[in-house]
Design a protein around this motif. Sequence first.
Motif, PDB file in Angstrom:
ATOM      1  N   PHE A  47      43.438  25.262  23.487  1.00 38.78           N
ATOM      2  CA  PHE A  47      44.671  25.384  22.723  1.00 38.78           C
ATOM      3  C   PHE A  47      45.716  24.532  23.431  1.00 38.78           C
ATOM      4  O   PHE A  47      46.061  24.788  24.587  1.00 38.78           O
ATOM      5  CB  PHE A  47      45.109  26.849  22.667  1.00 38.78           C
ATOM      6  CG  PHE A  47      46.396  27.067  21.900  1.00 38.78           C
ATOM      7  CD1 PHE A  47      46.407  27.020  20.516  1.00 38.78           C
ATOM      8  CD2 PHE A  47      47.589  27.318  22.565  1.00 38.78           C
ATOM      9  CE1 PHE A  47      47.586  27.220  19.804  1.00 38.78           C
ATOM     10  CE2 PHE A  47      48.759  27.523  21.870  1.00 38.78           C
ATOM     11  CZ  PHE A  47      48.766  27.474  20.479  1.00 38.78           C
ATOM     12  N   ILE A  48      46.192  23.481  22.770  1.00 32.85           N
ATOM     13  CA  ILE A  48      47.102  22.532  23.419  1.00 32.85           C
ATOM     14  C   ILE A  48      48.506  23.122  23.359  1.00 32.85           C
ATOM     15  O   ILE A  48      49.355  22.762  22.550  1.00 32.85           O
ATOM     16  CB  ILE A  48      47.003  21.144  22.767  1.00 32.85           C
ATOM     17  CG1 ILE A  48      45.539  20.679  22.824  1.00 32.85           C
ATOM     18  CG2 ILE A  48      47.922  20.136  23.470  1.00 32.85           C
ATOM     19  CD1 ILE A  48      45.274  19.395  22.100  1.00 32.85           C
ATOM     20  N   GLY A  49      48.717  24.072  24.246  1.00 37.03           N
ATOM     21  CA  GLY A  49      49.945  24.832  24.335  1.00 37.03           C
ATOM     22  C   GLY A  49      49.802  25.818  25.480  1.00 37.03           C
ATOM     23  O   GLY A  49      48.850  25.747  26.260  1.00 37.03           O
ATOM     24  N   PRO A  50      50.728  26.766  25.583  1.00 37.81           N
ATOM     25  CA  PRO A  50      50.668  27.727  26.686  1.00 37.81           C
ATOM     26  C   PRO A  50      49.566  28.756  26.483  1.00 37.81           C
ATOM     27  O   PRO A  50      49.037  28.911  25.374  1.00 37.81           O
ATOM     28  CB  PRO A  50      52.050  28.378  26.634  1.00 37.81           C
ATOM     29  CG  PRO A  50      52.430  28.294  25.193  1.00 37.81           C
ATOM     30  CD  PRO A  50      51.892  26.982  24.721  1.00 37.81           C
ATOM     31  N   PRO A  51      49.204  29.498  27.530  1.00 39.90           N
ATOM     32  CA  PRO A  51      48.218  30.583  27.376  1.00 39.90           C
ATOM     33  C   PRO A  51      48.776  31.691  26.493  1.00 39.90           C
ATOM     34  O   PRO A  51      50.002  31.857  26.366  1.00 39.90           O
ATOM     35  CB  PRO A  51      47.984  31.050  28.809  1.00 39.90           C
ATOM     36  CG  PRO A  51      49.196  30.624  29.566  1.00 39.90           C
ATOM     37  CD  PRO A  51      49.660  29.356  28.928  1.00 39.90           C
ATOM     38  N   ALA A  52      47.881  32.436  25.887  1.00 32.61           N
ATOM     39  CA  ALA A  52      48.290  33.519  24.988  1.00 32.61           C
ATOM     40  C   ALA A  52      49.207  34.510  25.691  1.00 32.61           C
ATOM     41  O   ALA A  52      50.138  35.057  25.081  1.00 32.61           O
ATOM     42  CB  ALA A  52      47.058  34.221  24.429  1.00 32.61           C
ATOM     43  N   SER A  53      48.981  34.745  26.983  1.00 28.38           N
ATOM     44  CA  SER A  53      49.803  35.705  27.718  1.00 28.38           C
ATOM     45  C   SER A  53      51.263  35.264  27.773  1.00 28.38           C
ATOM     46  O   SER A  53      52.184  36.087  27.669  1.00 28.38           O
ATOM     47  CB  SER A  53      49.257  35.866  29.146  1.00 28.38           C
ATOM     48  OG  SER A  53      49.227  34.610  29.817  1.00 28.38           O
ATOM     49  N   ALA A  54      51.515  33.955  27.913  1.00 29.86           N
ATOM     50  CA  ALA A  54      52.890  33.455  27.951  1.00 29.86           C
ATOM     51  C   ALA A  54      53.552  33.568  26.583  1.00 29.86           C
ATOM     52  O   ALA A  54      54.743  33.893  26.473  1.00 29.86           O
ATOM     53  CB  ALA A  54      52.899  32.001  28.416  1.00 29.86           C
ATOM     54  N   ILE A  55      52.794  33.308  25.525  1.00 29.96           N
ATOM     55  CA  ILE A  55      53.342  33.441  24.172  1.00 29.96           C
ATOM     56  C   ILE A  55      53.731  34.890  23.910  1.00 29.96           C
ATOM     57  O   ILE A  55      54.809  35.181  23.364  1.00 29.96           O
ATOM     58  CB  ILE A  55      52.332  32.955  23.116  1.00 29.96           C
ATOM     59  CG1 ILE A  55      52.021  31.467  23.322  1.00 29.96           C
ATOM     60  CG2 ILE A  55      52.859  33.191  21.712  1.00 29.96           C
ATOM     61  CD1 ILE A  55      50.952  30.916  22.404  1.00 29.96           C
ATOM     62  N   ARG A  56      52.860  35.820  24.322  1.00 28.76           N
ATOM     63  CA  ARG A  56      53.167  37.244  24.117  1.00 28.76           C
ATOM     64  C   ARG A  56      54.393  37.661  24.927  1.00 28.76           C
ATOM     65  O   ARG A  56      55.246  38.409  24.445  1.00 28.76           O
ATOM     66  CB  ARG A  56      51.968  38.097  24.497  1.00 28.76           C
ATOM     67  CG  ARG A  56      50.811  38.001  23.527  1.00 28.76           C
ATOM     68  CD  ARG A  56      49.795  39.129  23.728  1.00 28.76           C
ATOM     69  NE  ARG A  56      48.748  39.042  22.731  1.00 28.76           N
ATOM     70  CZ  ARG A  56      47.584  38.407  22.923  1.00 28.76           C
ATOM     71  NH1 ARG A  56      47.329  37.839  24.103  1.00 28.76           N
ATOM     72  NH2 ARG A  56      46.682  38.365  21.959  1.00 28.76           N
ATOM     73  N   ALA A  57      54.477  37.181  26.140  1.00 23.65           N
ATOM     74  CA  ALA A  57      55.594  37.569  27.009  1.00 23.65           C
ATOM     75  C   ALA A  57      56.926  37.154  26.416  1.00 23.65           C
ATOM     76  O   ALA A  57      57.935  37.853  26.572  1.00 23.65           O
ATOM     77  CB  ALA A  57      55.419  36.953  28.385  1.00 23.65           C
ATOM     78  N   MET A  58      56.960  36.020  25.730  1.00 25.64           N
ATOM     79  CA  MET A  58      58.209  35.523  25.161  1.00 25.64           C
ATOM     80  C   MET A  58      58.358  35.863  23.681  1.00 25.64           C
ATOM     81  O   MET A  58      59.360  35.501  23.063  1.00 25.64           O
ATOM     82  CB  MET A  58      58.302  34.004  25.352  1.00 25.64           C
ATOM     83  CG  MET A  58      58.518  33.603  26.794  1.00 25.64           C
ATOM     84  SD  MET A  58      60.068  34.265  27.439  1.00 25.64           S
ATOM     85  CE  MET A  58      60.068  33.592  29.104  1.00 25.64           C
ATOM     86  N   GLY A  59      57.396  36.543  23.103  1.00 25.21           N
ATOM     87  CA  GLY A  59      57.425  36.833  21.671  1.00 25.21           C
ATOM     88  C   GLY A  59      58.451  37.868  21.269  1.00 25.21           C
ATOM     89  O   GLY A  59      58.959  37.855  20.149  1.00 25.21           O
ATOM     90  N   SER A  60      58.778  38.785  22.158  1.00 24.15           N
ATOM     91  CA  SER A  60      59.796  39.801  21.889  1.00 24.15           C
ATOM     92  C   SER A  60      61.058  39.431  22.650  1.00 24.15           C
ATOM     93  O   SER A  60      61.028  39.232  23.871  1.00 24.15           O
ATOM     94  CB  SER A  60      59.314  41.177  22.334  1.00 24.15           C
ATOM     95  OG  SER A  60      60.398  42.084  22.417  1.00 24.15           O
TER      96      SER A  60
END
Length: 675
Positions: free
Chosen positions: A102-115
């Motif tokens: 996935f040419i982007g950040p790891p899923a954990s980083a997306i979740r951390a910033m999602g809220s």
Amino acid sequence: MIHKILIANRGEIACRVAATARRMGVATVAVYSDADAGAKHVQACDESVRLGPAPAKESYLCGDKIIAAALATGAQGIHPGYGFLSENADFAQACADAGLVFIGPPASAIRAMGSKSAAKALMEKAAVPLVPGYHGERQESEFLRGEADRIGYPVLLKASAGGGGKGMRVVERSEDFAAALASCKREAISSFGDDRVLVEKYLTRPRHIEIQVFADTHGNCVYLFERDCSVQRRHQKVLEEAPAPGMTAERRAAMGEAAVAAARAVGYVGAGTVEFIADYSNGEDGSFYFMEMNTRLQVEHPVTEMITGQDLVEWQLRVASGEPLPLKQDQLRIAGHAIEARIYAENPEKGFLPSIGTLARMRTASAVEFRLHQGDVSQPAAVRIDSGVREGDAISPFYDPMIAKLIVWGADREAALRNMSRALAQYQVVGLATNIGFLQRLVAGAAFSQADLDTGLIERHHETLFPAPAAPALETLAFAAVAVLNEEGSKSDKADPWSSANGWRMNGKLLRALEFTGDAGAARLQLEYAGDGNSWTLLAGGASHALRIESAASGACSITLDGRLLRADVVREGELLHVFDGRAQRSLRYADPMAHAGHSEAEGGRLTAPMPGKIVAVLVEKGGSVDKGAPLLIMEAMKMEHTIAAPADGTVEDLLYAVGDQVAEGAQLLEFKTA
């Protein structure tokens, strides 16, 4: 290095990613919906895979179909672009589970910033400055009101899971808090399925400044300076620039280091943007506060590329391939100034209502090659155009109505402003409404040109940016008249003296009246023919003017008016004449006295779809009688409803579509006979 990627997006960003991949020798796979089968981004890639019907939820939002397409074509990675699935943690994780990069950040980083609430709690631990407010889990109305009273009014209520300006309310007084909270929660649950909110101090003159960050898998993280995105409408960006006007080296370093701290706090990898608001109200010095982090490449990333000479998509591909960042912090430099304008198919004078239709004509500024990969930012008038459409393409109701991103560079902000004004003036778009005229007024206005920036700029200068319609200039009327005369002359039989359009008369001179209608109403003029087919006396406003056609081939008109040589392009679209004089576009409707010759009112007429859309209601029956102005049916396009009304008293002879049917622009919707 990854050798093949699938681009899980469309439009200009898919074309943008494909361009860098091609330069690097990386093969590309496009995906498309039925509405995009012949789109520019499909032709820009080496292969393409159909996803499904036009609606995004049946195509570009179908992660399983996209992953299957990547595996079937042998792609090693998926570039999500922005929008759609770019910040979807589940999709990022599904890519990893399928063995795809996935040419982007790891899923954990997306979740951390999602809220928003969770992200701010995390930033607080990382010592990143936050706007005074409450970002916790307690949501009782009285408790939140107490927090607002403690913070001090005005306060801003924001949906914790929100974005795009939805679920936001400004509260001026304590007694208004309960009603505003209830309204905010209703919109939040409707838009995001989550009614949690946070409460923050509302800054009355904030600037929106964001920092571009980049991290790799080797522990390196840098910031590529800032972008000022303060000029917004309804919390959506209109103009972006880099660097931010008035930014000191000390403040830039402080914001950059805070952004890097934010990225490190979530184990970030790839391109990301940390957004801050800076307080310039009541004499404040620009103290900045964390707002949110966008875990993707931003729409406005080209201005960063223009001032640094770096290709951020190339950086993405290299980081995704496991390479370290190409440069360290002390190797990055700012050169010159860049501004980006988002050119949309929309009508600013009608609340920025999206415009749908076909790009019957699209002429753009001349792009000057900008050698990003060579770090060459020495060109004095660089112009870059990122677009996903071409002349003849349609702006559909299914996706964002962006036509292009126009990006300019100059040695300083003043030079960039001049280049932007020049490039906007060179745009010619016919077939739908655009925001180009609005952008011209915005760029030329005192507030933006003098860098008096904040997120309320457009609202504060509404009268200047949305002036009352002005009567067309004499020059515009002259060009419109010449276009009519030239078209009539082209249809005449040169060998037949009786069909000559040169106005020759044996006794006296021919005097002819012409009428055009613009936004400011009707404009009338008279032409006295000289008899040679090229010269006239134009009578308008009680004065006479000498008019002569020098050339008028293919709509490119050159005229002499009162001894002045003038040039313009005139494009005819039915009864509309679009005049492009190198400064602005004016559209006039020609009142052709012969347009309806041979047609009587009793013949009835066609009622056609003004744009592509879906029929959501049919309000009449076959054979029914209706009065003029009565609603006949309702279409839905671009998430807005449009009512089709009866043009006169009459009878509905036949209904050609039913509720739920999709219709194309120009499709006849029903058969109608006037009374």
